[in-house]
Scaffold this active site. Structure first.
Site, PDB file in Angstrom:
ATOM      1  N   ARG A  54       1.431  62.423  74.863  1.00  0.00           N
ATOM      2  CA  ARG A  54       2.118  61.666  73.757  1.00  0.00           C
ATOM      3  C   ARG A  54       2.841  60.377  74.531  1.00  0.00           C
ATOM      4  O   ARG A  54       2.322  60.187  75.694  1.00  0.00           O
ATOM      5  CB  ARG A  54       3.187  62.645  73.182  1.00  0.00           C
ATOM      6  CG  ARG A  54       2.737  63.749  72.531  1.00  0.00           C
ATOM      7  CD  ARG A  54       3.862  64.539  71.863  1.00  0.00           C
ATOM      8  NE  ARG A  54       4.559  63.715  70.894  1.00  0.00           N
ATOM      9  CZ  ARG A  54       5.618  64.352  70.243  1.00  0.00           C
ATOM     10  NH1 ARG A  54       6.018  65.417  70.836  1.00  0.00           N
ATOM     11  NH2 ARG A  54       6.195  63.539  69.506  1.00  0.00           N
TER      12      ARG A  54
ATOM     13  N   ASN B  17      13.285  75.353  75.102  1.00  0.00           N
ATOM     14  CA  ASN B  17      12.543  74.143  74.704  1.00  0.00           C
ATOM     15  C   ASN B  17      13.744  73.122  74.697  1.00  0.00           C
ATOM     16  O   ASN B  17      14.674  73.265  73.513  1.00  0.00           O
ATOM     17  CB  ASN B  17      12.075  74.419  73.279  1.00  0.00           C
ATOM     18  CG  ASN B  17      11.450  72.956  72.760  1.00  0.00           C
ATOM     19  OD1 ASN B  17      11.418  72.040  73.463  1.00  0.00           O
ATOM     20  ND2 ASN B  17      10.415  73.051  71.942  1.00  0.00           N
TER      21      ASN B  17
ATOM     22  N   ARG C 125      10.017  68.326  60.112  1.00  0.00           N
ATOM     23  CA  ARG C 125       9.688  67.094  61.014  1.00  0.00           C
ATOM     24  C   ARG C 125       8.321  67.125  61.458  1.00  0.00           C
ATOM     25  O   ARG C 125       7.706  68.143  61.915  1.00  0.00           O
ATOM     26  CB  ARG C 125      10.709  67.052  61.938  1.00  0.00           C
ATOM     27  CG  ARG C 125      10.479  68.330  63.137  1.00  0.00           C
ATOM     28  CD  ARG C 125      11.497  68.348  64.253  1.00  0.00           C
ATOM     29  NE  ARG C 125      11.545  67.186  65.205  1.00  0.00           N
ATOM     30  CZ  ARG C 125      11.616  67.227  66.539  1.00  0.00           C
ATOM     31  NH1 ARG C 125      11.758  68.530  67.072  1.00  0.00           N
ATOM     32  NH2 ARG C 125      11.371  66.213  67.270  1.00  0.00           N
TER      33      ARG C 125
ATOM     34  N   TYR D 151       4.129  69.305  65.346  1.00  0.00           N
ATOM     35  CA  TYR D 151       4.909  70.621  65.414  1.00  0.00           C
ATOM     36  C   TYR D 151       4.521  71.636  64.311  1.00  0.00           C
ATOM     37  O   TYR D 151       5.000  72.784  64.488  1.00  0.00           O
ATOM     38  CB  TYR D 151       6.342  70.344  65.434  1.00  0.00           C
ATOM     39  CG  TYR D 151       6.959  69.290  66.175  1.00  0.00           C
ATOM     40  CD1 TYR D 151       6.735  69.469  67.659  1.00  0.00           C
ATOM     41  CD2 TYR D 151       7.439  67.965  65.780  1.00  0.00           C
ATOM     42  CE1 TYR D 151       7.266  68.414  68.736  1.00  0.00           C
ATOM     43  CE2 TYR D 151       8.158  67.058  66.718  1.00  0.00           C
ATOM     44  CZ  TYR D 151       7.974  67.478  67.915  1.00  0.00           C
ATOM     45  OH  TYR D 151       8.270  66.340  69.055  1.00  0.00           O
TER      46      TYR D 151
ATOM     47  N   PRO E 166      17.715  69.773  70.414  1.00  0.00           N
ATOM     48  CA  PRO E 166      17.906  68.954  69.161  1.00  0.00           C
ATOM     49  C   PRO E 166      16.900  68.939  68.343  1.00  0.00           C
ATOM     50  O   PRO E 166      15.663  68.821  68.657  1.00  0.00           O
ATOM     51  CB  PRO E 166      18.424  67.513  69.795  1.00  0.00           C
ATOM     52  CG  PRO E 166      17.985  67.632  71.172  1.00  0.00           C
ATOM     53  CD  PRO E 166      17.764  68.716  71.617  1.00  0.00           C
ATOM     54  N   ASN E 167      17.104  68.882  67.001  1.00  0.00           N
ATOM     55  CA  ASN E 167      16.014  68.525  65.795  1.00  0.00           C
ATOM     56  C   ASN E 167      15.198  69.979  65.651  1.00  0.00           C
ATOM     57  O   ASN E 167      14.285  69.768  64.852  1.00  0.00           O
ATOM     58  CB  ASN E 167      15.169  67.280  66.167  1.00  0.00           C
ATOM     59  CG  ASN E 167      16.308  66.074  66.095  1.00  0.00           C
ATOM     60  OD1 ASN E 167      16.821  66.069  65.191  1.00  0.00           O
ATOM     61  ND2 ASN E 167      16.183  65.375  67.208  1.00  0.00           N
TER      62      ASN E 167
ATOM     63  N   GLU F 282       9.759  77.183  80.443  1.00  0.00           N
ATOM     64  CA  GLU F 282      10.006  75.886  79.553  1.00  0.00           C
ATOM     65  C   GLU F 282       8.745  75.831  78.600  1.00  0.00           C
ATOM     66  O   GLU F 282       7.822  76.157  78.890  1.00  0.00           O
ATOM     67  CB  GLU F 282       9.934  74.587  80.568  1.00  0.00           C
ATOM     68  CG  GLU F 282      10.006  73.497  79.725  1.00  0.00           C
ATOM     69  CD  GLU F 282       9.617  72.186  80.852  1.00  0.00           C
ATOM     70  OE1 GLU F 282       9.356  72.419  81.979  1.00  0.00           O
ATOM     71  OE2 GLU F 282       9.497  71.065  80.108  1.00  0.00           O
TER      72      GLU F 282
ATOM     73  N   HIS G 280       7.097  73.680  75.373  1.00  0.00           N
ATOM     74  CA  HIS G 280       7.187  72.522  74.252  1.00  0.00           C
ATOM     75  C   HIS G 280       5.848  72.790  73.211  1.00  0.00           C
ATOM     76  O   HIS G 280       5.126  73.425  73.807  1.00  0.00           O
ATOM     77  CB  HIS G 280       6.733  71.425  74.726  1.00  0.00           C
ATOM     78  CG  HIS G 280       7.813  70.827  76.047  1.00  0.00           C
ATOM     79  ND1 HIS G 280       9.148  70.672  75.663  1.00  0.00           N
ATOM     80  CD2 HIS G 280       7.834  70.901  77.355  1.00  0.00           C
ATOM     81  CE1 HIS G 280       9.793  70.206  76.388  1.00  0.00           C
ATOM     82  NE2 HIS G 280       9.187  70.744  77.746  1.00  0.00           N
TER      83      HIS G 280
ATOM     84  N   ALA H 236      14.427  66.885  73.066  1.00  0.00           N
ATOM     85  CA  ALA H 236      14.435  65.579  73.725  1.00  0.00           C
ATOM     86  C   ALA H 236      15.207  65.714  75.004  1.00  0.00           C
ATOM     87  O   ALA H 236      15.004  64.583  75.903  1.00  0.00           O
ATOM     88  CB  ALA H 236      14.859  64.540  72.625  1.00  0.00           C
TER      89      ALA H 236
HETATM   90  C1  DQA Z   1       9.253  68.964  72.150  1.00  0.00           C
HETATM   91  C2  DQA Z   1       8.754  67.709  72.678  1.00  0.00           C
HETATM   92  C3  DQA Z   1       9.901  66.640  72.731  1.00  0.00           C
HETATM   93  O1  DQA Z   1       9.378  65.420  73.333  1.00  0.00           O
HETATM   94  C4  DQA Z   1      10.545  66.320  71.524  1.00  0.00           C
HETATM   95  O2  DQA Z   1      11.700  65.485  71.688  1.00  0.00           O
HETATM   96  C5  DQA Z   1      10.815  67.686  70.591  1.00  0.00           C
HETATM   97  C6  DQA Z   1       9.973  68.892  70.715  1.00  0.00           C
HETATM   98  C7  DQA Z   1       8.173  70.024  71.828  1.00  0.00           C
HETATM   99  O3  DQA Z   1       8.438  71.072  71.577  1.00  0.00           O
HETATM  100  O4  DQA Z   1       6.910  69.584  71.950  1.00  0.00           O
HETATM  101  O5  DQA Z   1      11.842  67.634  70.141  1.00  0.00           O
HETATM  102  O6  DQA Z   1      10.051  69.807  73.023  1.00  0.00           O
END
Ligand code: DQA
Length: 148
Positions: free
Chosen positions: A108, A75, A19, A24, A11-12, A99, A101, A78
């Site tokens: 964080r 990725n 964002r 990011y 998501p997002n 995985e 990020h 959340a």
């Molecule tokens: C994320 C880190 C997560 O905590 C966050 O909710 C994201 C992006 C990252 O790529 O750093 O949406 O996965």
């Protein structure tokens, strides 16, 4: 025949570029997709790049990946911190999983410092910005090459 991988985004992440640039960066989702597909092609991988805001969609993608793909880069955004369903689906996938990020989740908020998937994936990359995806593609290509 080329190995096939799927890159799954949670998501997002479709709003990358817009964002929280301090976390990011400025790269857009489309540019990230382009970079990942380019790198995959260069390394002889057939890659699909996907994104969903819905947990169930991601579970379905992972389940379907068993028959269609040799590896997963994920990725889960959340959902990394909340989804037992995504963890369980990944546990059923018996091939390499990386995985990724973009941010360093361990620097964080406390709720981001727990990943429900890190202990069942092959390996992970965090905090290296969008380069993490490129490094994951290089890593999965090496893992798959060594399997054959
Ligand atoms: C994320 C880190 C997560 O905590 C966050 O909710 C994201 C992006 C990252 O790529 O750093 O949406 O996965």
């Amino acid at each position: 025949m080329n190995n096939k991988i799927i890159i799954i985004n949670g998501p997002n992440l479709n709003l990358l570029g817009e964002r929280e640039q301090s976390q990011y960066g400025t790269i857009t989702f489309e540019k990230l997709k382009h970079n990942c597909l380019d790198k995959s092609k260069e390394l002889g991988l057939d890659a699909e790049f996907t994104q969903s805001n819905l947990e169930g969609d991601i579970v379905n993608l992972i389940q379907d990946a068993r028959k269609k793909y040799d590896g997963i880069i994920i990725n889960a955004a959340a959902f990394t911190h909340t989804s037992v369903a995504i963890r369980d689906a990944l546990s059923i996938f018996k091939k390499p999983i990386i995985e990724v990020h973009i941010s360093n989740i361990y620097k964080r908020e406390e709720f981001r410092q727990k990943s429900l998937i890190s202990d069942i994936v092959t390996g992970g990359i965090f905090g290296l910005n969008d380069n993490g995806y490129i490094l994951a593609i290089i890593a999965i290509q090496k893992l798959l090459k060594n399997e054959n």
